[in-house]
Motif scaffolding. Sequence first.
Motif, PDB file in Angstrom:
ATOM      1  N   LEU A 177       4.689   3.295  -7.399  1.00 27.57           N
ATOM      2  CA  LEU A 177       3.872   2.067  -7.958  1.00 27.57           C
ATOM      3  C   LEU A 177       2.372   2.486  -7.825  1.00 27.57           C
ATOM      4  N   TYR A 178       1.921   3.247  -6.921  1.00 25.00           N
ATOM      5  CA  TYR A 178       0.600   3.446  -6.684  1.00 25.00           C
ATOM      6  C   TYR A 178       0.215   4.132  -7.971  1.00 25.00           C
ATOM      7  N   SER A 179       0.810   5.312  -8.351  1.00 25.84           N
ATOM      8  CA  SER A 179       0.714   6.199  -9.490  1.00 25.84           C
ATOM      9  C   SER A 179       0.439   5.086 -10.775  1.00 25.84           C
ATOM     10  N   LYS A 180       1.323   4.241 -11.013  1.00 27.25           N
ATOM     11  CA  LYS A 180       1.239   3.334 -12.077  1.00 27.25           C
ATOM     12  C   LYS A 180       0.054   2.466 -12.106  1.00 27.25           C
ATOM     13  N   CYS A 218      -0.477   2.518   7.956  1.00 25.72           N
ATOM     14  CA  CYS A 218       0.069   1.522   6.775  1.00 25.72           C
ATOM     15  C   CYS A 218      -1.180   0.626   6.258  1.00 25.72           C
ATOM     16  N   GLY A 219      -2.200   0.226   7.584  1.00 24.88           N
ATOM     17  CA  GLY A 219      -3.343  -0.478   6.955  1.00 24.88           C
ATOM     18  C   GLY A 219      -4.223   0.394   6.148  1.00 24.88           C
ATOM     19  N   PHE A 220      -4.393   1.541   6.498  1.00 22.88           N
ATOM     20  CA  PHE A 220      -5.420   2.453   5.559  1.00 22.88           C
ATOM     21  C   PHE A 220      -4.758   2.717   4.155  1.00 22.88           C
ATOM     22  N   ILE A 221      -3.395   2.957   3.926  1.00 25.37           N
ATOM     23  CA  ILE A 221      -3.118   2.965   2.457  1.00 25.37           C
ATOM     24  C   ILE A 221      -3.021   1.633   1.953  1.00 25.37           C
ATOM     25  N   GLY A 222      -2.846   0.367   2.469  1.00 25.33           N
ATOM     26  CA  GLY A 222      -3.023  -0.815   1.862  1.00 25.33           C
ATOM     27  C   GLY A 222      -4.442  -1.008   1.705  1.00 25.33           C
ATOM     28  N   LYS A 229      -6.675   1.218   1.017  1.00 26.37           N
ATOM     29  CA  LYS A 229      -7.297   2.113  -0.233  1.00 26.37           C
ATOM     30  C   LYS A 229      -6.721   1.582  -1.570  1.00 26.37           C
ATOM     31  N   THR A 230      -5.133   1.113  -1.341  1.00 27.87           N
ATOM     32  CA  THR A 230      -4.602   0.702  -2.675  1.00 27.87           C
ATOM     33  C   THR A 230      -5.471  -0.600  -3.304  1.00 27.87           C
ATOM     34  N   ALA A 231      -5.778  -1.548  -2.485  1.00 26.89           N
ATOM     35  CA  ALA A 231      -6.493  -2.919  -2.687  1.00 26.89           C
ATOM     36  C   ALA A 231      -7.855  -2.588  -3.333  1.00 26.89           C
ATOM     37  N   THR A 232      -8.491  -1.718  -2.690  1.00 24.32           N
ATOM     38  CA  THR A 232      -9.832  -1.350  -3.304  1.00 24.32           C
ATOM     39  C   THR A 232      -9.829  -0.527  -4.628  1.00 24.32           C
ATOM     40  N   GLN A 233      -8.799   0.204  -4.838  1.00 25.38           N
ATOM     41  CA  GLN A 233      -8.387   0.774  -6.020  1.00 25.38           C
ATOM     42  C   GLN A 233      -8.149  -0.020  -7.140  1.00 25.38           C
ATOM     43  N   ALA A 234      -7.295  -1.130  -6.573  1.00 24.91           N
ATOM     44  CA  ALA A 234      -6.606  -2.156  -7.791  1.00 24.91           C
ATOM     45  C   ALA A 234      -7.536  -3.366  -8.078  1.00 24.91           C
ATOM     46  N   SER A 235      -8.722  -3.806  -7.296  1.00 30.55           N
ATOM     47  CA  SER A 235      -9.399  -4.830  -7.525  1.00 30.55           C
ATOM     48  C   SER A 235      -9.923  -4.781  -9.107  1.00 30.55           C
ATOM     49  N   SER A 236     -10.596  -3.772  -9.371  1.00 32.91           N
ATOM     50  CA  SER A 236     -11.080  -3.641 -10.765  1.00 32.91           C
ATOM     51  C   SER A 236     -10.286  -3.672 -11.767  1.00 32.91           C
ATOM     52  N   ARG A 237      -9.155  -2.981 -11.571  1.00 29.17           N
ATOM     53  CA  ARG A 237      -8.105  -2.795 -12.632  1.00 29.17           C
ATOM     54  C   ARG A 237      -7.145  -4.268 -12.774  1.00 29.17           C
ATOM     55  N   THR A 238      -7.156  -4.994 -11.674  1.00 30.34           N
ATOM     56  CA  THR A 238      -6.594  -6.299 -11.843  1.00 30.34           C
ATOM     57  C   THR A 238      -7.386  -7.140 -12.620  1.00 30.34           C
ATOM     58  N   ALA A 239      -8.465  -7.122 -12.309  1.00 36.18           N
ATOM     59  CA  ALA A 239      -9.562  -8.098 -12.867  1.00 36.18           C
ATOM     60  C   ALA A 239      -9.357  -7.506 -14.429  1.00 36.18           C
ATOM     61  N   GLN A 240      -9.269  -6.472 -14.945  1.00 37.88           N
ATOM     62  CA  GLN A 240      -9.284  -6.127 -16.059  1.00 37.88           C
ATOM     63  C   GLN A 240      -8.096  -6.529 -17.072  1.00 37.88           C
ATOM     64  N   PHE A 253       1.145  -7.109  -8.624  1.00 39.33           N
ATOM     65  CA  PHE A 253       2.350  -7.173  -7.965  1.00 39.33           C
ATOM     66  C   PHE A 253       2.463  -5.631  -7.620  1.00 39.33           C
ATOM     67  N   ARG A 254       2.290  -4.715  -8.402  1.00 39.00           N
ATOM     68  CA  ARG A 254       2.652  -3.355  -7.964  1.00 39.00           C
ATOM     69  C   ARG A 254       1.459  -2.840  -6.640  1.00 39.00           C
ATOM     70  N   SER A 255       0.428  -3.218  -6.872  1.00 42.39           N
ATOM     71  CA  SER A 255      -0.689  -2.955  -5.996  1.00 42.39           C
ATOM     72  C   SER A 255      -0.245  -3.471  -4.570  1.00 42.39           C
ATOM     73  N   GLY A 256       0.184  -4.913  -4.635  1.00 44.12           N
ATOM     74  CA  GLY A 256       0.699  -5.278  -3.163  1.00 44.12           C
ATOM     75  C   GLY A 256       1.947  -4.967  -2.847  1.00 44.12           C
ATOM     76  N   ALA A 257       2.753  -4.408  -3.553  1.00 40.94           N
ATOM     77  CA  ALA A 257       3.971  -3.706  -3.201  1.00 40.94           C
ATOM     78  C   ALA A 257       4.041  -2.517  -2.664  1.00 40.94           C
ATOM     79  N   VAL A 258       2.904  -1.725  -2.845  1.00 40.27           N
ATOM     80  CA  VAL A 258       2.579  -0.299  -2.142  1.00 40.27           C
ATOM     81  C   VAL A 258       2.559  -0.680  -0.656  1.00 40.27           C
ATOM     82  N   MET A 259       1.702  -1.532  -0.137  1.00 39.00           N
ATOM     83  CA  MET A 259       1.844  -1.605   1.424  1.00 39.00           C
ATOM     84  C   MET A 259       2.599  -2.155   1.835  1.00 39.00           C
ATOM     85  N   GLY A 260       3.662  -3.135   1.239  1.00 40.49           N
ATOM     86  CA  GLY A 260       5.044  -3.742   1.741  1.00 40.49           C
ATOM     87  C   GLY A 260       5.974  -2.562   1.871  1.00 40.49           C
TER      88      GLY A 260
END
Length: 326
Positions: A63-66, A137-141, A143-154, A168-175
């Motif tokens: 999911l992180y790769s996608k 777990c906090g670090f990975i979550g 890192k994923t959120a900061t990478q996904a913010s602009s991508r989600t907006a776009q 959804f894919r970004s949030g599922a990574v941390m979970g």
Amino acid sequence: MKKLSLLAGLACLLSAAGLYAQDAVVEVTEEVVAIREAVDTTPTTWLVAPLAAILALLVAMMLYSKMKQADEGTSLMKEIAQYVREGAMAYLKRQYKVVGIVFVALFIVFTILAYLGIQNPFVPVAFLTGGIFSGLCGFIGMKTATQASSRTAQAASEGLNRGLQVAFRSGAVMGLCVVGFGLLDICAWYLVLDKLVYTDANMANGLRFLGLELVPAGTVFVDKMLYITTTMITFGMGASTQALFARVGGGIYTKAADVGADLVGKVEAGIPEDDPRNPATIADNVGDNVGDVAGMGADLYESYCGSMLATAALGASAGAAAIEPQ
């Protein structure tokens, strides 16, 4: 003659009762041995837990790769997201330095208590592993959120369904990382303690290492389960300590940044909230990531592990109470 016949009959009755009691004792002993062997052997179905944990981590990687393959958006989106990303990483790096000092100090305290015989000898290492995985777990979550913010907006600008997919894919990574790392670490600890440390030979003869009595001589099965659960509960305490720093520290930071952004932007300069012209807005978004994402990841990890370990502790205590003679 009647008395002799009565005594002979009574003797035969007692003899038959004795033989019946002896057979019953043998049957009960065999049943106890069979139960002990069944309990003491980890069933094959237990492997479902570590395999499920590995599967969860693999899906999280997919999911992180996608998410990384999605479009980052316009140049302004990339610029703002980069500022938030750099600020979040800088804060987390500083926080982990302070938390690391606290964990080293507590590790030394627990080690001293272990040498004094007050604490379980595995507690210092278990405490460290719990904190490390909680912070991971906090670090990975984050890192994923900061990478996904602009991508989600776009993606949301392209369509609602596309935006939900990226989010959804970004949030599922941390979970999935929380579930995977938590279950994998608990399974690893149980496997090491059950199969390598508390073996039949070590339980009978004892085991010492670096001056520490890892396994007392004459340990029985009930004591083994209590020792294992005690060690694993301390693993949960390490996760709780990390979650405390992440939630409280990140929460204070994000609230301070939020108030600062509102005071400077709305009151003094008349700039709308979350306007990129307000520098405090970047700090506010950094605080949201380190507090609500990194802090939440560490907190969820602690809660998830704590619920499983509490169940194990209750089971071991209930079993010990049932087996002990009244």
